[in-house]
Design a protein around this motif. Structure first.
Motif, mmCIF file in Angstrom:
data_model
loop_
_atom_site.group_PDB
_atom_site.id
_atom_site.type_symbol
_atom_site.label_atom_id
_atom_site.label_comp_id
_atom_site.label_asym_id
_atom_site.label_seq_id
_atom_site.Cartn_x
_atom_site.Cartn_y
_atom_site.Cartn_z
ATOM 1 N N ASN A 1 21.791 -51.180 -2.733
ATOM 2 C CA ASN A 1 21.178 -50.332 -1.642
ATOM 3 C C ASN A 1 19.820 -49.390 -2.173
ATOM 4 N N ILE A 2 20.123 -49.004 -3.398
ATOM 5 C CA ILE A 2 19.166 -48.510 -3.957
ATOM 6 C C ILE A 2 17.917 -49.542 -4.634
ATOM 7 N N GLY A 3 18.337 -50.698 -5.100
ATOM 8 C CA GLY A 3 17.346 -51.591 -5.480
ATOM 9 C C GLY A 3 16.900 -52.376 -4.298
ATOM 10 N N ALA A 4 17.536 -52.522 -3.141
ATOM 11 C CA ALA A 4 16.738 -53.122 -2.249
ATOM 12 C C ALA A 4 15.670 -51.846 -1.316
ATOM 13 N N THR A 5 16.078 -50.835 -1.446
ATOM 14 C CA THR A 5 15.044 -49.563 -1.051
ATOM 15 C C THR A 5 13.911 -49.741 -1.964
ATOM 16 N N LEU A 6 14.235 -49.746 -3.310
ATOM 17 C CA LEU A 6 13.102 -49.599 -4.112
ATOM 18 C C LEU A 6 12.164 -50.685 -4.277
ATOM 19 N N SER A 7 12.563 -52.077 -3.695
ATOM 20 C CA SER A 7 11.883 -53.106 -3.737
ATOM 21 C C SER A 7 10.857 -53.198 -2.594
ATOM 22 N N THR A 8 11.432 -52.751 -1.429
ATOM 23 C CA THR A 8 10.730 -52.609 -0.164
ATOM 24 C C THR A 8 9.165 -52.492 -0.319
ATOM 25 N N PRO A 9 8.810 -51.454 -1.050
ATOM 26 C CA PRO A 9 7.301 -50.855 -1.309
ATOM 27 C C PRO A 9 6.533 -52.055 -1.811
ATOM 28 N N ALA A 10 7.250 -52.808 -2.313
ATOM 29 C CA ALA A 10 6.155 -54.074 -3.047
ATOM 30 C C ALA A 10 5.762 -55.031 -1.939
ATOM 31 N N LEU A 11 6.269 -55.048 -0.888
ATOM 32 C CA LEU A 11 5.856 -55.674 0.293
ATOM 33 C C LEU A 11 4.804 -55.119 0.795
ATOM 34 N N GLY A 12 4.925 -53.751 0.967
ATOM 35 C CA GLY A 12 3.823 -52.900 1.386
ATOM 36 C C GLY A 12 2.527 -53.203 0.475
ATOM 37 N N VAL A 13 2.644 -53.248 -0.891
ATOM 38 C CA VAL A 13 1.575 -53.429 -1.651
ATOM 39 C C VAL A 13 0.921 -54.725 -1.182
ATOM 40 N N ALA A 14 1.973 -56.066 -1.029
ATOM 41 C CA ALA A 14 1.240 -57.230 -0.719
ATOM 42 C C ALA A 14 0.543 -57.074 0.535
ATOM 43 N N LEU A 15 1.001 -56.426 1.662
ATOM 44 C CA LEU A 15 0.376 -56.317 2.987
ATOM 45 C C LEU A 15 -0.987 -55.468 2.833
ATOM 46 N N ALA A 16 -0.824 -54.543 1.883
ATOM 47 C CA ALA A 16 -2.155 -53.780 1.733
ATOM 48 C C ALA A 16 -3.381 -54.635 1.098
ATOM 49 N N VAL A 17 -2.986 -55.494 0.033
ATOM 50 C CA VAL A 17 -3.887 -56.189 -0.718
ATOM 51 C C VAL A 17 -4.269 -57.276 0.245
ATOM 52 N N ASP A 18 -3.131 -58.112 0.965
ATOM 53 C CA ASP A 18 -3.559 -59.064 2.090
ATOM 54 C C ASP A 18 -4.269 -60.303 1.532
ATOM 55 N N SER A 19 -3.773 -60.598 0.382
ATOM 56 C CA SER A 19 -4.406 -61.905 -0.241
ATOM 57 C C SER A 19 -3.252 -62.844 -0.750
ATOM 58 N N PRO A 20 -3.580 -64.055 -0.707
ATOM 59 C CA PRO A 20 -2.419 -64.988 -1.235
ATOM 60 C C PRO A 20 -1.930 -64.880 -2.654
ATOM 61 N N ALA A 21 -2.768 -64.150 -3.468
ATOM 62 C CA ALA A 21 -2.510 -63.961 -4.809
ATOM 63 C C ALA A 21 -1.223 -62.818 -4.643
ATOM 64 N N ALA A 22 -1.452 -61.818 -3.715
ATOM 65 C CA ALA A 22 -0.357 -60.752 -3.769
ATOM 66 C C ALA A 22 0.556 -61.301 -3.184
ATOM 67 N N PHE A 23 0.943 -62.122 -2.360
ATOM 68 C CA PHE A 23 2.183 -62.764 -1.691
ATOM 69 C C PHE A 23 2.569 -63.641 -2.700
ATOM 70 N N ARG A 24 2.110 -64.660 -3.454
ATOM 71 C CA ARG A 24 2.475 -65.442 -4.600
ATOM 72 C C ARG A 24 3.093 -64.488 -5.595
#
Length: 186
Positions: free
Chosen positions: A142-165
């Motif tokens: 649960n801790i690992g899943a919670t800590l990894s979720t902000p990475a998605l937020g960063v990719a969304l904020a950057v909003d580029s193919p490179a971020a999602f890749r």
């Protein structure tokens, strides 16, 4: 939080942590990657992931039996390496048929690894510490899943193919770390 004793249970907990980073990265990240970067339709992605989940249902029992035959640790290492390669293969998806193939392979590997992990954990614990070890690993997951979720937020904020890749690549690297940790297990 009380750590498991030094040895296999603690190494297993480290493996659980890195393995738990993947769902936080992949659950929503993969959908966005396939719709925003690969340009698949939402219905294609939804149907493909549904088919992949159904395919995965078929993997658990044969994986458990294979683990009984060749050894759970050995199979855990093999499936983990396969998962890393499959997640890396998401980078080359460019069409629905390729997506469906890779997603189904990912579904098979993801569903196959769960019973193998549980069976292996049973070999490194005793009846006296099994429930405590399972509970500790659930907390770590649960801790690992919670800590990894902000990475998605960063990719969304950057909003580029490179971020999602990069997000997808991070998932593959995390599973590769799982493989390397599994090699350290007895």
């Amino acid at each position: 939080m009380i750590l498991p004793p030094r040895g296999p249970s603690r190494v297993y907990a480290a493996m659980t942590f890195f393995d738990s980073l993947v769902p936080g990265i992949m659950l929503a990240g993969a959908v966005l990657y396939f719709t925003e970067v690969v340009h698949l339709g939402a219905v294609q992605v939804g149907s493909g992931l549904s088919v992949a989940a159904l395919a995965g249902v078929a993997a658990a029992l044969p994986a458990g039996r294979l683990g009984d035959r060749i050894g759970h640790r050995r199979l855990l290492i093999g499936i983990s390496l396969l998962r890393a390669v499959i997640l890396g293969a998401y980078q080359v998806v460019g069409s629905y048929p390729v997506f469906l193939t890779v997603a189904c392979l990912a579904g098979l590997a993801e569903s196959g690894v769960a019973p193998v992990r549980q069976a292996y954990l049973g070999t490194i614990t005793t009846p006296n510490n099994r429930v405590t070890t399972l509970a500790f690993n659930r907390v770590v997951r649960n801790i690992g899943a919670t800590l990894s979720t902000p990475a998605l937020g960063v990719a969304l904020a950057v909003d580029s193919p490179a971020a999602f890749r990069t997000l997808i690549a991070a998932g593959a690297v995390s599973v590769l770390v799982v493989t390397l940790i599994a090699i350290r297990l007895p």
